[in-house]
Each structure stands twice: as structure tokens, then as C-alpha cells.
Design a protein around this motif. Structure first.
Motif, mmCIF file in Angstrom:
data_model
loop_
_atom_site.group_PDB
_atom_site.id
_atom_site.type_symbol
_atom_site.label_atom_id
_atom_site.label_comp_id
_atom_site.label_asym_id
_atom_site.label_seq_id
_atom_site.Cartn_x
_atom_site.Cartn_y
_atom_site.Cartn_z
ATOM 1 N N UNK A 263 -28.313 -4.433 61.440
ATOM 2 C CA UNK A 263 -26.906 -4.820 61.374
ATOM 3 C C UNK A 263 -26.129 -3.908 60.432
ATOM 4 N N UNK A 264 -26.725 -3.579 59.292
ATOM 5 C CA UNK A 264 -26.059 -2.693 58.329
ATOM 6 C C UNK A 264 -25.899 -1.294 58.916
ATOM 7 N N UNK B 87 -18.431 -7.897 59.371
ATOM 8 C CA UNK B 87 -19.354 -9.028 59.334
ATOM 9 C C UNK B 87 -20.802 -8.573 59.516
ATOM 10 N N UNK B 88 -20.998 -7.517 60.308
ATOM 11 C CA UNK B 88 -22.356 -7.000 60.506
ATOM 12 C C UNK B 88 -22.946 -6.552 59.169
ATOM 13 N N UNK B 89 -22.194 -5.751 58.441
ATOM 14 C CA UNK B 89 -22.680 -5.282 57.153
ATOM 15 C C UNK B 89 -22.775 -6.392 56.136
ATOM 16 N N UNK B 90 -21.781 -7.278 56.118
ATOM 17 C CA UNK B 90 -21.732 -8.364 55.130
ATOM 18 C C UNK B 90 -22.959 -9.263 55.237
ATOM 19 N N UNK B 91 -23.230 -9.753 56.439
ATOM 20 C CA UNK B 91 -24.352 -10.677 56.600
ATOM 21 C C UNK B 91 -25.697 -9.952 56.513
ATOM 22 N N UNK B 92 -25.720 -8.681 56.902
ATOM 23 C CA UNK B 92 -26.945 -7.912 56.701
ATOM 24 C C UNK B 92 -27.297 -7.791 55.234
ATOM 25 N N UNK B 93 -26.304 -7.485 54.408
ATOM 26 C CA UNK B 93 -26.517 -7.382 52.966
ATOM 27 C C UNK B 93 -26.934 -8.725 52.382
ATOM 28 N N UNK B 94 -26.277 -9.805 52.817
ATOM 29 C CA UNK B 94 -26.613 -11.118 52.286
ATOM 30 C C UNK B 94 -28.050 -11.514 52.618
ATOM 31 N N UNK B 95 -28.514 -11.164 53.805
ATOM 32 C CA UNK B 95 -29.911 -11.448 54.162
ATOM 33 C C UNK B 95 -30.852 -10.708 53.219
ATOM 34 N N UNK C 27 -34.693 -10.985 48.919
ATOM 35 C CA UNK C 27 -35.175 -10.426 47.672
ATOM 36 C C UNK C 27 -35.385 -11.527 46.638
ATOM 37 N N UNK C 28 -34.405 -12.426 46.516
ATOM 38 C CA UNK C 28 -34.558 -13.523 45.569
ATOM 39 C C UNK C 28 -35.734 -14.411 45.905
ATOM 40 N N UNK D 231 -23.238 7.176 49.301
ATOM 41 C CA UNK D 231 -22.021 6.468 49.655
ATOM 42 C C UNK D 231 -22.206 5.015 50.032
ATOM 43 N N UNK D 232 -23.447 4.552 50.163
ATOM 44 C CA UNK D 232 -23.689 3.176 50.597
ATOM 45 C C UNK D 232 -24.704 2.459 49.692
ATOM 46 N N UNK D 233 -24.994 3.024 48.534
ATOM 47 C CA UNK D 233 -26.071 2.477 47.710
ATOM 48 C C UNK D 233 -25.619 1.468 46.676
ATOM 49 N N UNK D 234 -24.408 0.929 46.834
ATOM 50 C CA UNK D 234 -23.915 -0.035 45.850
ATOM 51 C C UNK D 234 -24.817 -1.264 45.762
ATOM 52 N N UNK D 235 -25.445 -1.656 46.871
ATOM 53 C CA UNK D 235 -26.316 -2.836 46.835
ATOM 54 C C UNK D 235 -27.506 -2.640 45.909
ATOM 55 N N UNK D 236 -27.937 -1.389 45.761
ATOM 56 C CA UNK D 236 -29.099 -1.117 44.913
ATOM 57 C C UNK D 236 -28.796 -1.362 43.444
ATOM 58 N N UNK D 237 -27.524 -1.250 43.043
ATOM 59 C CA UNK D 237 -27.154 -1.569 41.672
ATOM 60 C C UNK D 237 -27.459 -3.031 41.375
#
Length: 272
Positions: free
Chosen positions: A27-28, A53-61, A66-67, A133-139
């Protein structure tokens, strides 16, 4: 459900959770491909179909998973081993991707650009050039791994810290209206960001799944799908909370509906 020993996690994988991870990654990728292709071809209709929404829910999954998984890892690993495993899981691949991109740019531009050393640390240092350019989630992943490393010293505090952290994020979001879905946070912002909600609910789901009697997997599936569907129409920040609980319910359902499968893959495929 009997919790699988994390020490054998390399050999054992829950196929359902792996499939969910694959769908989230797909999705991402689809969202980013549509976004950048639409920019290049001036085709906004493409991004309207494969929208955020594709990216948003992909990131949330990813965050909820991870948690959920780290809750188990904290109970089975010491702090040094936990941190070492997280480092190997994250940084070598990221650095390798950066190196490939950097060399491609050198060939294309016929010159060497400065290496963004600060960005390669994946630390929350505010607005800066991020090479992929897309690694903000890794922070946010790095922050969560850091919190879990500290909790390896006092495992019994894990659920209490998660509840306290959730209360702090809620307070920052609703009472102070600060540090919501920040993509380039600084060190004083990132612990209070709304994006942490996914990790927190995933971790709490792991605790509740282990110590409480929950409904059967089909019921959890229905609850999860209903909540995720409801979240689409909800405004932020409520959407984040509803979606996180829904995804956490689906993750627990998958963990209960299928026993881990033994994988006989060797080291080369593991690295890949």
C-alpha cells in the motif's frame, strides 16, 4: 494463545502477520508510486485513485505491528541484545539504500554531493534533507526502539509506561494542540507526536492478548474491520486512535488464528 519464544523468532514466523506486513508495504509503495508518477506526468487523477489513505493506513499497520511484536521482544531479550537486533534490522538496509541512491546520483550528475551524515543517524533533528525522502517513519521507529531498550531493564513497567505515554500524547494533542502528525520532528517534539499512538496501542494489544481473555479471532476480525472502516470518515486526531485500535484488533486476531510457521530459509534469503 501461548506466546512464541522470541529467541526462535528468526526461524518462526506467523504467516498471517507476515502477509499483513506485505499488504502494508504494498500500500505504501503504491501510494508513493502514484504520487511521484502523477507529479512527473501531470496526471492528478492517478493520485486521486491511489490517494493518501493507502500510505496512511500502510504506515499505521507497520507501527501497530511493531508495537505488538516489540512487547514480546522486550520480555525475552536483554537490553544490549535487543538494541543490537534492532540496529541490524534497521540501519544496514537503510545505509545500503542510501549508498545505491548516492552512487546513482553521482553517475547522473557527474559530481559528488555532500553526504547528509546527520540524516543517516535517523535522529529527530528537525527539517533537513532526507536522502530517500520517505524515511520519516524510521525516526519514530528509532524512538520506540529506544524506549523499549530502556524497558528491557524493567520489564514489569512496560504496560504502565505505555499507558502513561498514551496519556501524555492525548494531553499534548487535545489540550495543548501540539505535535500532531509531525513528519520532521525535533527531539522535544517526537515523544508527544500523534504518530506514536500506533506503537502504543500495538504494544498494549500485546500485553492484553497475553494476560486477558479476549473474544475469538473471528469476532476480533469483525471489530477490527468495523473500527478501521469507521476511522476513514473520522477527522484527525480521532482517526488515528480509532484506526490504531482497529488494526491492533486485527493483529491480535491474526496472531490467534494461525500458529507460527517454521521457516527453513538460509542466511542469504534472511538477509534479502
Amino acid at each position: 494463545m501461548n506466546t512464541t519464544n522470541v529467541g526462535s523468532a528468526i526461524r518462526q514466523r506467523n504467516v498471517g502477520l507476515q502477509a499483513l506486513r506485505g499488504l502494508a508495504a504494498g500500500a505504501v509503495v503504491v501510494y508513493h508510486a502514484a504520487h511521484f508518477t502523477a507529479l512527473r506526468l501531470n496526471a492528478p487523477w492517478l493520485e486521486s485513485i491511489f490517494n493518501g489513505y493507502w500510505g496512511y493506513y500502510g504506515v499505521m499497520v507497520f507501527f501497530v505491528l511493531s508495537g505488538f511484536l516489540m512487547e514480546s521482544a522486550v520480555r525475552h531479550y536483554g537490553p544490549s541484545k535487543f538494541l543490537f537486533h534492532r540496529f541490524l534490522r534497521l540501519f544496514p538496509t537503510y545505509w545500503l539504500l542510501f549508498l545505491c541512491l548516492y552512487l546513482a546520483q553521482v553517475v547522473r550528475l557527474h559530481e559528488f554531493s555532500p553526504v547528509p551524515w546527520s540524516a543517516l543517524t535517523l535522529l529527530p533533528l528537525g527539517e533537513m534533507y532526507r536522502p530517500l525522502g520517505v524515511e520519516w517513519t524510521l525516526l519514530y521507529e528509532v524512538l520506540f526502539y529506544g524506549v523499549c531498550t530502556l524497558l528491557c531493564f524493567r520489564r514489569r513497567l512496560f504496560p504502565y509506561v505505555m499507558v502513561l505515554w498514551l496519556a501524555i500524547v492525548i494531553d499534548a494533542t487535545y489540550r495543548h494542540h501540539q505535535f500532531g502528525t509531525v513528519f520532521q520532528p525535533i527531539i522535544t517534539q517526537i515523544p508527544f507526536s500523534l504518530w506514536n499512538v500506533g506503537f502504543i496501542f500495538g504494544a498494549m494489544a500485546g500485553v492484553i492478548n497475553r494476560i486477558s481473555r479476549l473474544p475469538d479471532a473471528p469476532i476480533l476480525w469483525l471489530i477490527g474491520l468495523a473500527l478501521v472502516s469507521m476511522s476513514i470518515a473520522a477527522p484527525q486526531p480521532l482517526r488515528m486512535f480509532i484506526a490504531s485500535v482497529g488494526i491492533a484488533s486485527i493483529v491480535v486476531a491474526l496472531s490467534r488464528s494461525q500458529s507460527p510457521q517454521v521457516s527453513a530459509i538460509g542466511m542469504p534469503l534472511r538477509v534479502l
